[in-house]
Design a protein around this motif. Structure first.
Motif, short mmCIF file in Angstrom:
data_model
loop_
_atom_site.label_atom_id
_atom_site.label_comp_id
_atom_site.label_asym_id
_atom_site.label_seq_id
_atom_site.Cartn_x
_atom_site.Cartn_y
_atom_site.Cartn_z
N PRO A 83 0.83 -1.22 0.00
CA PRO A 83 0.00 0.00 0.00
C PRO A 83 0.85 1.26 0.00
O PRO A 83 1.92 1.31 0.60
N GLY A 84 0.38 2.27 -0.70
CA GLY A 84 1.07 3.54 -0.72
C GLY A 84 2.00 3.75 -1.90
O GLY A 84 2.49 4.87 -2.11
N ILE A 85 2.25 2.71 -2.69
CA ILE A 85 3.10 2.87 -3.87
C ILE A 85 2.35 3.72 -4.91
O ILE A 85 1.18 3.47 -5.19
N PRO A 86 3.00 4.71 -5.49
CA PRO A 86 2.34 5.55 -6.51
C PRO A 86 1.83 4.70 -7.68
O PRO A 86 2.47 3.72 -8.07
N ARG A 87 0.71 5.11 -8.21
CA ARG A 87 0.10 4.38 -9.33
C ARG A 87 0.10 5.25 -10.59
O ARG A 87 0.03 6.47 -10.52
N THR A 88 0.15 4.59 -11.75
CA THR A 88 0.10 5.29 -13.02
C THR A 88 -1.35 5.67 -13.35
O THR A 88 -2.30 5.15 -12.77
N PRO A 89 -1.56 6.60 -14.32
CA PRO A 89 -2.91 7.17 -14.49
C PRO A 89 -3.91 6.36 -15.30
O PRO A 89 -5.13 6.49 -15.08
N THR A 90 -3.48 5.54 -16.25
CA THR A 90 -4.43 4.94 -17.20
C THR A 90 -5.22 3.81 -16.56
O THR A 90 -4.66 2.78 -16.16
N THR A 91 -6.54 3.96 -16.49
CA THR A 91 -7.41 2.88 -15.99
C THR A 91 -7.64 1.87 -17.10
O THR A 91 -7.45 2.15 -18.28
N PHE A 92 -8.08 0.67 -16.70
CA PHE A 92 -8.36 -0.35 -17.70
C PHE A 92 -9.52 0.08 -18.60
O PHE A 92 -9.49 -0.16 -19.82
N ARG A 93 -10.52 0.72 -18.05
CA ARG A 93 -11.64 1.20 -18.87
C ARG A 93 -11.14 2.18 -19.93
O ARG A 93 -11.53 2.10 -21.10
N GLN A 94 -10.28 3.12 -19.52
CA GLN A 94 -9.76 4.08 -20.48
C GLN A 94 -8.93 3.40 -21.55
O GLN A 94 -8.99 3.74 -22.73
N TRP A 95 -8.12 2.38 -21.13
CA TRP A 95 -7.34 1.65 -22.11
C TRP A 95 -8.25 0.97 -23.13
O TRP A 95 -7.99 1.01 -24.35
N CYS A 96 -9.35 0.38 -22.67
CA CYS A 96 -10.30 -0.28 -23.58
C CYS A 96 -10.90 0.73 -24.55
O CYS A 96 -11.02 0.45 -25.76
N LEU A 97 -11.29 1.91 -24.04
CA LEU A 97 -11.87 2.92 -24.91
C LEU A 97 -10.89 3.38 -25.98
O LEU A 97 -11.26 3.59 -27.13
N ASP A 98 -9.62 3.49 -25.60
CA ASP A 98 -8.61 4.01 -26.51
C ASP A 98 -8.05 2.96 -27.47
O ASP A 98 -7.59 3.30 -28.56
N ASN A 99 -8.07 1.70 -27.07
CA ASN A 99 -7.35 0.67 -27.82
C ASN A 99 -8.20 -0.50 -28.30
O ASN A 99 -8.02 -0.97 -29.41
N LEU A 100 -9.09 -1.00 -27.45
CA LEU A 100 -9.79 -2.23 -27.78
C LEU A 100 -11.04 -1.95 -28.64
O LEU A 100 -11.31 -2.70 -29.58
N ALA A 101 -11.77 -0.91 -28.29
CA ALA A 101 -13.02 -0.62 -29.01
C ALA A 101 -12.75 -0.37 -30.49
O ALA A 101 -13.46 -0.88 -31.36
#
Length: 284
Positions: free
Chosen positions: A266-284
């Motif tokens: 817990p507490g480790i910084p996380r990157t911004p891209t959510t899986f939903r956003q990745w799907c919208l940008d790449n999979l759809a």
């Protein structure tokens, strides 16, 4: 000069683009320069070859920074051959670089890390590079969101996502574009020294059941997750061209993830891209 290996892969190609946006001088090492993204070859120094070639070793030596990514040979006879064996021929040249940024994996210190296939190989490679004394940052990651794209056909034709993972176990993932951004930032920064692992982890932990539900919602069609039995998964990997050792390594990695390999403090910084956003940008 910043040297980028595997510049036509899903991570390396994005690292190159990020460096060019920063107007950095870039040299790429490519087996097939024709696969470079349009417009890249005209803006970079291109060295054709693989990591073990003498010309490649010369291209690494004396670089201000090196992006080191091993694309494990699916035909390798052992995991060691695929990682540390692949790296040893150019180790003296890497040691003479200004600094090195490498792609690795989460798991160091976990009970299952010693038998985690590709992850075990990646961690051993990190130790090999760090032992030279070159400033080294190993980017440690969970599974990539982008790997879902490989299942576009069964998603489209059958409404199924398949894998060896436990359906209801929350696991972290990360988008390769976020990995590339972190890597490029470190390659451009000449102030760091020593060896450190740098976790690069997406913003949420999701079960594969939840991943399938997000894919379904984004695509507007039913999609479910189906867990593949271990023996079937290994046989599938061999059918797709992996050697027995590499197929076993992929299976061992998946089973280790099922048993806590990708546990995130817990507490480790996380990157911004959510899986939903990745799907919208790449999979759809």
């Amino acid at each position: 000069m910043i040297v980028v290996t595997a510049p036509t892969g899903q991570i390396g190609s994005q690292v190159v683009q990020d460096l060019l946006k920063a107007d950095a001088p870039v040299r790429v090492i490519a087996r097939d320069p024709a696969r470079l993204a349009p417009g890249v070859a005209e803006r970079v120094d291109v060295v054709q070859g693989s990591h073990g070639d003498p010309a490649v070793a010369a291209a690494l030596e004396g670089a201000d920074a090196v992006f080191w990514l091993v694309m494990a040979d699916p035909r390798a006879t052992t995991i060691d051959d695929a990682y540390t064996g692949f790296t040893r021929p150019v180790l003296p040249s890497l040691a003479k670089a200004g600094r090195v940024v490498g792609i690795s994996a989460l798991g160091r210190g976990t009970p299952v890390a010693a038998r985690a296939g590709h992850v075990t190989g990646s961690l051993a490679q990190d130790d090999l590079i760090a032992a030279t004394g070159v400033p080294y940052r190993a980017l440690t990651m969970p599974s990539f969101m982008d790997n879902v794209r490989r299942q576009a056909t069964p998603i489209k034709e059958q409404g199924i996502l398949r894998g060896p993972y436990v359906p209801d176990l929350p696991l972290p993932t990360v988008a390769t574009r976020d990995i590339a951004a972190v890597a490029a930032g470190l390659l451009l920064d000449n102030t760091w020294t020593g060896f450190e692992e740098v976790p690069v982890i997406g913003p949420e932990d999701l079960t594969w059941t939840e991943i399938a539900a997000i894919v379904a919602d984004v695509l507007g069609r039913p999609v479910r997750y189906e867990q593949t039995p271990p023996d079937v998964f290994k046989a599938d990997m061999q059918r797709f061209g992996s050697s027995g050792a590499i197929a076993q390594g992929l299976l061992d990695m998946a089973l280790a993830k099922n048993n806590g390999l990708d546990h995130v403090t817990p507490g480790i910084p996380r990157t911004p891209t959510t899986f939903r956003q990745w799907c919208l940008d790449n999979l759809a």
